[in-house]
Write a protein that holds these residues in place. Structure first.
Motif, PDB file in Angstrom:
ATOM      1  N   TYR A 112       5.949 -21.112 -12.833  1.00 42.09           N
ATOM      2  CA  TYR A 112       4.977 -21.402 -13.879  1.00 42.09           C
ATOM      3  C   TYR A 112       3.621 -20.848 -13.451  1.00 42.09           C
ATOM      4  N   GLU A 113       2.771 -20.654 -14.438  1.00 38.67           N
ATOM      5  CA  GLU A 113       1.452 -20.056 -14.213  1.00 38.67           C
ATOM      6  C   GLU A 113       0.408 -21.009 -14.771  1.00 38.67           C
ATOM      7  N   PRO A 114      -0.330 -21.698 -13.913  1.00 38.69           N
ATOM      8  CA  PRO A 114      -1.325 -22.658 -14.415  1.00 38.69           C
ATOM      9  C   PRO A 114      -2.330 -21.993 -15.353  1.00 38.69           C
ATOM     10  N   PHE A 197     -16.813 -19.047 -22.419  1.00 40.38           N
ATOM     11  CA  PHE A 197     -15.667 -19.256 -21.543  1.00 40.38           C
ATOM     12  C   PHE A 197     -14.416 -18.680 -22.199  1.00 40.38           C
ATOM     13  N   VAL A 198     -13.406 -18.407 -21.390  1.00 43.82           N
ATOM     14  CA  VAL A 198     -12.091 -18.033 -21.909  1.00 43.82           C
ATOM     15  C   VAL A 198     -11.048 -18.929 -21.270  1.00 43.82           C
ATOM     16  N   VAL A 199      -9.980 -19.160 -22.009  1.00 42.01           N
ATOM     17  CA  VAL A 199      -8.831 -19.885 -21.466  1.00 42.01           C
ATOM     18  C   VAL A 199      -7.674 -18.900 -21.413  1.00 42.01           C
ATOM     19  N   LEU A 200      -7.157 -18.653 -20.199  1.00 40.02           N
ATOM     20  CA  LEU A 200      -6.208 -17.564 -19.990  1.00 40.02           C
ATOM     21  C   LEU A 200      -4.855 -18.037 -19.508  1.00 40.02           C
ATOM     22  N   ASN A 201      -3.813 -17.377 -20.009  1.00 43.89           N
ATOM     23  CA  ASN A 201      -2.487 -17.457 -19.407  1.00 43.89           C
ATOM     24  C   ASN A 201      -2.578 -16.919 -17.987  1.00 43.89           C
ATOM     25  N   GLY A 202      -1.743 -17.450 -17.107  1.00 45.84           N
ATOM     26  CA  GLY A 202      -1.784 -17.011 -15.713  1.00 45.84           C
ATOM     27  C   GLY A 202      -1.569 -15.534 -15.533  1.00 45.84           C
ATOM     28  N   ASN A 203      -0.607 -14.944 -16.261  1.00 45.78           N
ATOM     29  CA  ASN A 203      -0.329 -13.518 -16.044  1.00 45.78           C
ATOM     30  C   ASN A 203      -1.489 -12.648 -16.520  1.00 45.78           C
ATOM     31  N   SER A 211      -8.411 -14.879 -10.084  1.00 45.71           N
ATOM     32  CA  SER A 211      -7.598 -15.793  -9.303  1.00 45.71           C
ATOM     33  C   SER A 211      -7.820 -17.216  -9.788  1.00 45.71           C
ATOM     34  N   VAL A 212      -6.738 -17.911 -10.093  1.00 41.99           N
ATOM     35  CA  VAL A 212      -6.894 -19.285 -10.553  1.00 41.99           C
ATOM     36  C   VAL A 212      -7.509 -20.153  -9.456  1.00 41.99           C
ATOM     37  N   GLY A 213      -7.201 -19.831  -8.212  1.00 41.94           N
ATOM     38  CA  GLY A 213      -7.734 -20.616  -7.112  1.00 41.94           C
ATOM     39  C   GLY A 213      -9.205 -20.375  -6.838  1.00 41.94           C
ATOM     40  N   GLN A 214      -9.674 -19.141  -7.070  1.00 37.57           N
ATOM     41  CA  GLN A 214     -11.041 -18.785  -6.711  1.00 37.57           C
ATOM     42  C   GLN A 214     -11.978 -18.623  -7.907  1.00 37.57           C
ATOM     43  N   ASP A 215     -11.429 -18.256  -9.062  1.00 42.19           N
ATOM     44  CA  ASP A 215     -12.292 -17.884 -10.187  1.00 42.19           C
ATOM     45  C   ASP A 215     -12.320 -18.881 -11.332  1.00 42.19           C
ATOM     46  N   SER A 216     -11.280 -19.696 -11.462  1.00 40.53           N
ATOM     47  CA  SER A 216     -11.252 -20.602 -12.615  1.00 40.53           C
ATOM     48  C   SER A 216     -12.194 -21.785 -12.401  1.00 40.53           C
ATOM     49  N   ILE A 217     -12.693 -22.288 -13.504  1.00 36.26           N
ATOM     50  CA  ILE A 217     -13.539 -23.484 -13.481  1.00 36.26           C
ATOM     51  C   ILE A 217     -12.670 -24.733 -13.453  1.00 36.26           C
ATOM     52  N   ILE A 262       5.669 -14.980  -3.633  1.00 38.35           N
ATOM     53  CA  ILE A 262       4.783 -15.600  -4.620  1.00 38.35           C
ATOM     54  C   ILE A 262       3.618 -16.299  -3.932  1.00 38.35           C
ATOM     55  N   LYS A 263       3.916 -17.109  -2.950  1.00 35.29           N
ATOM     56  CA  LYS A 263       2.877 -17.883  -2.275  1.00 35.29           C
ATOM     57  C   LYS A 263       1.894 -16.988  -1.533  1.00 35.29           C
ATOM     58  N   ASP A 264       2.376 -15.875  -0.975  1.00 36.01           N
ATOM     59  CA  ASP A 264       1.523 -14.972  -0.206  1.00 36.01           C
ATOM     60  C   ASP A 264       0.698 -14.036  -1.082  1.00 36.01           C
ATOM     61  N   THR A 265       1.084 -13.900  -2.355  1.00 35.47           N
ATOM     62  CA  THR A 265       0.500 -12.847  -3.196  1.00 35.47           C
ATOM     63  C   THR A 265      -0.474 -13.367  -4.236  1.00 35.47           C
ATOM     64  N   TYR A 266      -0.211 -14.537  -4.840  1.00 36.57           N
ATOM     65  CA  TYR A 266      -0.886 -14.881  -6.089  1.00 36.57           C
ATOM     66  C   TYR A 266      -1.922 -15.995  -6.004  1.00 36.57           C
ATOM     67  N   ASP A 267      -2.200 -16.482  -4.838  1.00 33.53           N
ATOM     68  CA  ASP A 267      -3.303 -17.424  -4.645  1.00 33.53           C
ATOM     69  C   ASP A 267      -3.280 -18.570  -5.655  1.00 33.53           C
ATOM     70  N   GLY A 268      -2.097 -19.132  -5.866  1.00 37.10           N
ATOM     71  CA  GLY A 268      -1.984 -20.284  -6.747  1.00 37.10           C
ATOM     72  C   GLY A 268      -1.854 -19.962  -8.213  1.00 37.10           C
ATOM     73  N   ALA A 269      -1.994 -18.694  -8.607  1.00 40.39           N
ATOM     74  CA  ALA A 269      -1.900 -18.333 -10.009  1.00 40.39           C
ATOM     75  C   ALA A 269      -0.455 -18.312 -10.485  1.00 40.39           C
ATOM     76  N   VAL A 270       0.466 -18.226  -9.548  1.00 42.12           N
ATOM     77  CA  VAL A 270       1.898 -18.286  -9.838  1.00 42.12           C
ATOM     78  C   VAL A 270       2.490 -19.290  -8.856  1.00 42.12           C
ATOM     79  N   VAL A 271       3.314 -20.205  -9.363  1.00 42.22           N
ATOM     80  CA  VAL A 271       3.878 -21.265  -8.520  1.00 42.22           C
ATOM     81  C   VAL A 271       5.385 -21.306  -8.745  1.00 42.22           C
ATOM     82  N   PRO A 272       6.189 -21.233  -7.673  1.00 43.37           N
ATOM     83  CA  PRO A 272       7.644 -21.308  -7.856  1.00 43.37           C
ATOM     84  C   PRO A 272       8.042 -22.623  -8.514  1.00 43.37           C
ATOM     85  N   PHE A 273       9.031 -22.535  -9.386  1.00 45.59           N
ATOM     86  CA  PHE A 273       9.541 -23.724 -10.066  1.00 45.59           C
ATOM     87  C   PHE A 273      10.806 -24.186  -9.370  1.00 45.59           C
TER      88      PHE A 273
END
Length: 274
Positions: A112-114, A197-203, A211-217, A262-273
């Motif tokens: 899933y993509e927060p 502001f914008v609300v974005l899908n993870g992809n 980056s959801v971890g660094q850039d999202s509010i 996934i964990k090494d690449t996407y900085d929380g923007a993609v999370v294994p289900f």
């Protein structure tokens, strides 16, 4: 005797069909099974590229085609042109089937993509002012998800029970008179310089270099109902969910190797289900 011959012919035809069905087509040149899959560029096609060599070791040739919209990947699976797609979450697939009369099924949940709220002309939600514009995706399921995230962060209030079908018509309290700008999902990131502001899908956040971890509010919690609801799936035509080649693809995408990537690449923007 004639009846027995006809029976044997029928069995032979069924056996041949089982070899040429979805995800099990053979490439005569190298005797590999072929899976043709439609995918969004990020992260779906990237994850599939990681799976490709692993599947090759199992005799499966994964052929990946990138699409930049949310409609054609569904149509090419429905029409049988492709064996599977990997780009969408369950509510979108269900909605598409209902609205378009298609028959696309879930072969396995992968990640899933927060959803996140990202800064545009404003850098913090505390800076919101009267009449500010916030851009959100306009397809039914993703718009609802965006509105729920805005509600969770105190910007709007939706009527009771709106849930996963919420639209702008369900906003019952909007103290800052926010204008919700509804755009096709792929276009939302492009108006960042123009809106508060914008609300974005993870992809699409990833494609925009965010980056959801660094850039999202703000973003959806990993244990939220949204995370469970909006798992991205490998989707196939109904009846092909248990095809051996498709099952092998799902198993590889859920493997420890892909989870580590996934964990090494996407900085929380993609999370294994799980």
């Amino acid at each position: 005797m004639k009846k027995r011959i006809l029976t044997l012919v029928a069995v032979g035809v069924l056996a041949l069909a089982s070899l040429t069905g979805c995800g099990a087509k053979k490439d005569a040149a190298n005797d590999q099974k072929v899976i043709k899959i439609a995918a969004s560029a990020t992260p779906h096609a990237e994850l599939l590229e990681q799976a490709k060599p692993i599947l090759a070791e199992q005799g499966i040739d994964l052929q990946i085609t990138v699409f930049d919209d949310y409609v054609q990947p569904m149509n090419v699976v429905e029409d049988g042109e492709f064996d599977a797609n990997y780009f969408a979450h369950v509510p979108y697939v269900d909605q598409f089937n209902e609205e378009q009369g298609t028959h696309i099924a879930n072969a396995g949940g992968i990640h899933y993509e927060p959803f996140g709220i990202y800064p545009g002309t404003k850098k913090a939600l505390s800076e919101i002012s009267d009449g500010d514009v916030i851009a959100v995706p306009n397809d039914t399921t993703n718009e609802a998800r965006a509105l729920l995230l805005l509600q969770d962060n105190g910007l709007i209030t939706l009527k009771d029970g709106a849930g996963l079908t919420a639209t702008v018509n369900d906003i019952v309290d909007n103290p800052n008179n926010i204008e919700i700008k509804e755009l096709e999902a792929a276009q939302v990131a492009r108006v960042i310089p123009e809106v508060a502001f914008v609300v974005l899908n993870g992809n699409y956040a990833l494609e925009a270099g965010l980056s959801v971890g660094q850039d999202s509010i703000a973003f959806e919690a990993s244990d939220s109902e949204a995370a469970k609801t909006y798992v991205n799936i490998v989707a196939v035509k109904e009846g092909n969910e248990n095809n051996e080649a498709i099952k092998a693809l799902v198993d590889v995408l859920k493997s420890d190797a892909i989870k580590t990537y996934i964990k090494d690449t996407y900085d929380g923007a993609v999370v294994p289900f799980n």
